[in-house]
Design an enzyme around this catalytic site. Structure first.
Site, PDB file in Angstrom:
ATOM      1  N   SER A 107       0.797  -1.222   0.000  1.00 61.24           N
ATOM      2  CA  SER A 107       0.000   0.000   0.000  1.00 61.24           C
ATOM      3  C   SER A 107       0.833   1.277   0.000  1.00 61.24           C
ATOM      4  O   SER A 107       0.359   2.314  -0.453  1.00 61.24           O
ATOM      5  CB  SER A 107      -0.977   0.001   1.180  1.00 61.24           C
ATOM      6  OG  SER A 107      -0.289  -0.218   2.391  1.00 61.24           O
ATOM      7  N   HIS A 145      -5.470  -3.025  -2.812  1.00 67.59           N
ATOM      8  CA  HIS A 145      -5.128  -2.037  -3.842  1.00 67.59           C
ATOM      9  C   HIS A 145      -5.049  -2.623  -5.251  1.00 67.59           C
ATOM     10  O   HIS A 145      -4.764  -1.898  -6.204  1.00 67.59           O
ATOM     11  CB  HIS A 145      -3.802  -1.357  -3.487  1.00 67.59           C
ATOM     12  CG  HIS A 145      -3.881  -0.578  -2.216  1.00 67.59           C
ATOM     13  ND1 HIS A 145      -4.370   0.710  -2.159  1.00 67.59           N
ATOM     14  CD2 HIS A 145      -3.594  -0.927  -0.939  1.00 67.59           C
ATOM     15  CE1 HIS A 145      -4.344   1.127  -0.909  1.00 67.59           C
ATOM     16  NE2 HIS A 145      -3.882   0.152  -0.149  1.00 67.59           N
ATOM     17  N   LYS A 200     -11.333   1.235  -1.302  1.00 71.48           N
ATOM     18  CA  LYS A 200     -10.296   1.671  -2.235  1.00 71.48           C
ATOM     19  C   LYS A 200     -10.949   1.831  -3.623  1.00 71.48           C
ATOM     20  O   LYS A 200     -11.728   2.735  -3.799  1.00 71.48           O
ATOM     21  CB  LYS A 200      -9.126   0.680  -2.217  1.00 71.48           C
ATOM     22  CG  LYS A 200      -8.618   0.361  -0.798  1.00 71.48           C
ATOM     23  CD  LYS A 200      -7.746   1.448  -0.209  1.00 71.48           C
ATOM     24  CE  LYS A 200      -7.657   1.454   1.309  1.00 71.48           C
ATOM     25  NZ  LYS A 200      -6.997   0.315   1.936  1.00 71.48           N
TER      26      LYS A 200
HETATM   27  C1  LIG Z   1      -6.855   0.007   3.470  1.00 70.21           C
HETATM   28  C2  LIG Z   1      -6.321  -1.346   3.700  1.00 70.21           C
HETATM   29  C3  LIG Z   1      -6.866  -2.196   4.659  1.00 70.21           C
HETATM   30  C4  LIG Z   1      -7.923  -1.735   5.619  1.00 70.21           C
HETATM   31  O1  LIG Z   1      -9.142  -1.623   5.016  1.00 70.21           O
HETATM   32  P1  LIG Z   1     -10.274  -0.751   5.728  1.00 70.21           P
HETATM   33  O2  LIG Z   1     -11.528  -1.211   5.099  1.00 70.21           O
HETATM   34  O3  LIG Z   1      -9.928   0.664   5.443  1.00 70.21           O
HETATM   35  O4  LIG Z   1     -10.206  -1.067   7.190  1.00 70.21           O
HETATM   36  C5  LIG Z   1      -6.386  -3.476   4.752  1.00 70.21           C
HETATM   37  N1  LIG Z   1      -5.371  -3.902   3.973  1.00 70.21           N
HETATM   38  C6  LIG Z   1      -4.795  -3.106   3.065  1.00 70.21           C
HETATM   39  C7  LIG Z   1      -3.663  -3.634   2.240  1.00 70.21           C
HETATM   40  C8  LIG Z   1      -5.241  -1.793   2.907  1.00 70.21           C
HETATM   41  O5  LIG Z   1      -4.662  -0.990   2.039  1.00 70.21           O
END
Ligand SMILES: *Cc1c(COP(=O)(O)O)cnc(C)c1O
Length: 365
Positions: A156, A184, A216
């Site tokens: 990320s 992502h 995302k």
């Molecule tokens: C954003 C993200 C999460 C967390 O997701 P949320 O729904 O915002 O809690 C988990 N893993 C990765 C790789 C992320 O980028």
């Protein structure tokens, strides 16, 4: 902070307009009219809250429908929605690993995977970033219990892909269970937007558990795990972050169904954000700005110290571009960076303007 117009990347920050280059709304779906309509209609029909946890009465027809569509989208037997990605990862690790087991994770994994490993109570091993050989040595040294390997599909903060084929092969050699968090990658990469597993042509047998988030590329909120019937049953029985929390609001499930449908029906969104990513890389490289190897819409520029990253971020804001400075503990010491994310909602001129501003702000001294 306020969005000025739907499907625009302009925001207002402390009373001034700027272009947002740090949201994760890769496909520009967060304010898409169909997604917004679906949300409003469902809220009118079903109310705002789910009223209870999934196992009581919180799990409704809209959740069911979304889970079926996610299973189809990911090519897996079944899917289960969680209220956030953070909770999905905590629930998954805790459900699959017990005290006598071991959890392995890339040292640059998302915090929720690291915390999931910690809270599972199993022995936690972190292997050096993308170092499959080091992981294999750790796996070979495990004497008893099961082995669970956790990795981001797309890292990320760096935007690079995990070496998934090599990880899957290592897991297969050591009978370890591989779970990929593709927060992502889903919606963005792979021939048809099915994420990093599609990009590498990996099957559900090679990667039995897939985690995705809705916050995302899908522009909404929440998350899911997709896998076999067995895996999903295990999660329903054992994932404490599924059992002991209020269900995702049904209107969010409805909005996510719409977002998934738009992402499939409008492949130009994915093509556009990837084309903008290539354009950004060409322009930045021509301007002498040093980029990493990422080919995803996550484009970090490493600046070293937290101060340098903050200074650059502030200077960009002066020029009308909002780019977050990412500092420790989110990233390792001395790797503070600007984390630029591109979106379908960006205009060509905005990307060109950003590169011109970056050339002023971060050119080599
Ligand atoms: C954003 C993200 C999460 C967390 O997701 P949320 O729904 O915002 O809690 C988990 N893993 C990765 C790789 C992320 O980028």
């Amino acid at each position: 902070m306020r969005r000025e117009t739907p499907e625009s990347a302009e925001i207002e920050l402390d009373g001034r307009r700027c272009v947002d280059f740090c949201s994760n709304d890769y496909l520009g779906l967060a304010a898409h009219p169909q997604v917004v309509e679906a949300f409003i209609d469902a809220a009118r029909m079903h109310g705002v809250g789910a009223r209870a946890s999934h196992l009581v009465t919180g799990h409704q027809a809209l959740h069911e429908a979304l889970e079926r569509e996610l299973a189809a989208f990911t090519g897996r037997e079944r899917a289960i929605v969680f209220s956030t990605g953070y909770m999905a990862n905590l629930g998954l690790a805790r459900a699959l690993a017990r005290r006598e087991d071991a959890v392995y994770g890339d040292e640059l994994n998302h915090a929720s995977l690291i915390d999931g490993g910690r809270l599972s109570g199993a022995k936690l091993h972190r292997y050096p970033h993308v170092d499959v050989a080091a992981l294999e040595q750790q796996l070979a040294a495990q004497e008893s219990g099961t082995a669970l390997v956790l990795t981001d599909g797309v890292f990320s903060m760096d935007g690079e892909l995990a070496p998934l084929p090599a990880l899957a092969a290592a897991c297969s050699r050591h009978a370890a269970y591989l779970a990929v968090d593709d927060a992502h990658g889903l919606g963005v990469i792979g021939e048809t937007g099915r994420g990093s597993l599609e990009q590498f042509g990996l099957t559900p047998t090679q990667v039995p558990a897939l985690v995705g988030t809705f916050g995302k590329a899908f522009g909404t909120f929440g998350a899911f795990v997709a896998g076999s019937e067995d895996l999903i049953e295990t999660l329903i029985q054992r994932a404490r972050t599924y059992i002991y929390t209020t269900a995702l609001p049904p209107a969010v499930a409805a909005a996510t169904r719409a977002a998934l449908a738009v992402s499939i029906a409008e492949p130009w969104r994915r093509e556009r954000v990837l084309a903008l990513t290539r354009r950004f890389r060409e322009l930045a490289t021509a301007a002498g700005i040093k980029l990493g190897p990422s080919e995803t819409p996550i484009q970090p520029i490493l600046l070293g110290s937290a101060e340098a990253a903050m200074r650059a971020s502030n200077a960009l804001l002066e020029r009308g571009f909002f780019v977050a400075a990412i500092r420790p503990p989110t990233v390792p010491a001395d790797t503070s960076r600007l984390r630029i994310t591109l979106s379908t909602a960006h205009r060509d001129a905005e990307v060109e303007g950003l590169v011109a501003a970056l050339a002023d702000v971060v050119s080599p001294e």
